[in-house]
Enzyme design. Sequence first.
Site, PDB file in Angstrom:
ATOM      1  CG  ASN A 185      -5.335   5.357   1.883  1.00 29.19           C
ATOM      2  OD1 ASN A 185      -5.921   5.496   0.806  1.00 29.19           O
ATOM      3  ND2 ASN A 185      -4.259   6.059   2.196  1.00 29.19           N
ATOM      4  CD  GLU A 187      -0.649   7.402   7.251  1.00 28.25           C
ATOM      5  OE1 GLU A 187      -0.986   6.232   7.144  1.00 28.25           O
ATOM      6  OE2 GLU A 187      -0.752   8.231   6.329  1.00 28.25           O
ATOM      7  N   GLY A 201      -2.923   0.802   4.547  1.00 29.00           N
ATOM      8  CA  GLY A 201      -2.775   0.956   3.102  1.00 29.00           C
ATOM      9  C   GLY A 201      -2.710  -0.418   2.443  1.00 29.00           C
ATOM     10  N   GLY A 202      -1.495  -0.863   2.137  1.00 31.58           N
ATOM     11  CA  GLY A 202      -1.274  -2.123   1.412  1.00 31.58           C
ATOM     12  C   GLY A 202      -2.110  -3.293   1.927  1.00 31.58           C
ATOM     13  CG  HIS A 229      -1.625   9.924   2.653  1.00 31.22           C
ATOM     14  ND1 HIS A 229      -0.481   9.569   1.983  1.00 31.22           N
ATOM     15  CD2 HIS A 229      -1.992   8.826   3.360  1.00 31.22           C
ATOM     16  CE1 HIS A 229      -0.176   8.312   2.266  1.00 31.22           C
ATOM     17  NE2 HIS A 229      -1.088   7.840   3.103  1.00 31.22           N
ATOM     18  CE  LYS A 242      -1.380   4.145   0.843  1.00 31.03           C
ATOM     19  NZ  LYS A 242       0.020   4.211   1.188  1.00 31.03           N
ATOM     20  CB  SER A 268       4.549  -1.084   7.353  1.00 32.11           C
ATOM     21  OG  SER A 268       5.183  -0.551   6.210  1.00 32.11           O
TER      22      SER A 268
HETATM   23  P1  PGA Z   1       0.780   1.265   4.149  1.00 36.71           P
HETATM   24  O1  PGA Z   1       0.132   2.699   3.912  1.00 36.71           O
HETATM   25  O2  PGA Z   1      -0.091   0.536   5.128  1.00 36.71           O
HETATM   26  O3  PGA Z   1       0.822   0.626   2.808  1.00 36.71           O
HETATM   27  O4  PGA Z   1       2.151   1.511   4.720  1.00 36.71           O
HETATM   28  C1  PGA Z   1      -0.464   3.401   4.976  1.00 36.71           C
HETATM   29  C2  PGA Z   1      -0.957   4.739   4.495  1.00 36.71           C
HETATM   30  O5  PGA Z   1      -0.306   5.348   3.644  1.00 36.71           O
HETATM   31  O6  PGA Z   1      -2.024   5.206   4.946  1.00 36.71           O
END
Ligand code: PGA
Length: 230
Positions: A8, A155, A214-215, A88, A10, A193
């Site tokens: 993702n 999540e 995500g990140g 989300h 974002k 995370s």
């Molecule tokens: P993150 O985001 O891995 O940066 O915590 C996950 C997500 O929002 O799908």
Amino acid sequence: MSKIIIANFKANGCKDFFNNWFSDFKNDSQNQILLAPPSVYLDFFSQKKLNFELCSQNVSEFEEGPFTSQHTASMLLDLGVKSCIIGHSESRKLLNEEDHQIFEKFQKLNNKKIRPIVCIGEPLEIRENNKVKDYIKKQTEKFHDFEEEIIFGYEPLWAIGTGKVPKLDEIEEAAKTIKEFCGENKKILYGGSINRSNCRDILKLKEIDGALVGGASLNPKEFAMIAQSC
Ligand code: PGA
């Protein structure tokens, strides 16, 4: 069984960034890799004819019409999108999306045979007050009578982008709770995370069918390690 691993992105990236990402991402796993770019880049991804499933980060709850800034399920279909994240927590918060609208989106996607990935998850105070089960029950209410397979993204809000991750038994418990209310045939992805160090243990959990990343997905090498860790 192959797992579903979603990048993702974002609101990150640009054409150059993604071109570099594609050349650096090497995947040897049998897992299903889904790439979710910002919506303005869906067509750019689609034209690349990549070997990965194209996933949208959101969809309109409406069929079509005077809804400035929205993109509809038919438009996603037109671009070759096969799956779509809905609900989300960042969209719920920034766009004030509510459960009934998320359910409309779910139906619009189902009508076009695009796989919805329904995100749910509790804020910190709910976990601290031991109310996770009730919270999940309420958030999944509209899906309790659905016999078909549905993919949920679990999540926890306090784990997204924070570097904090629930304990493994808490993740497993949440997944069991979703199945208790929505049926055993549901698939559960974990998100929040996920990185190269914690992915193996999380993806090994019996109740977990994949991950929303995500990140860590912004780094193609790290994303490949996650995709190949199970
Ligand atoms: P993150 O985001 O891995 O940066 O915590 C996950 C997500 O929002 O799908």
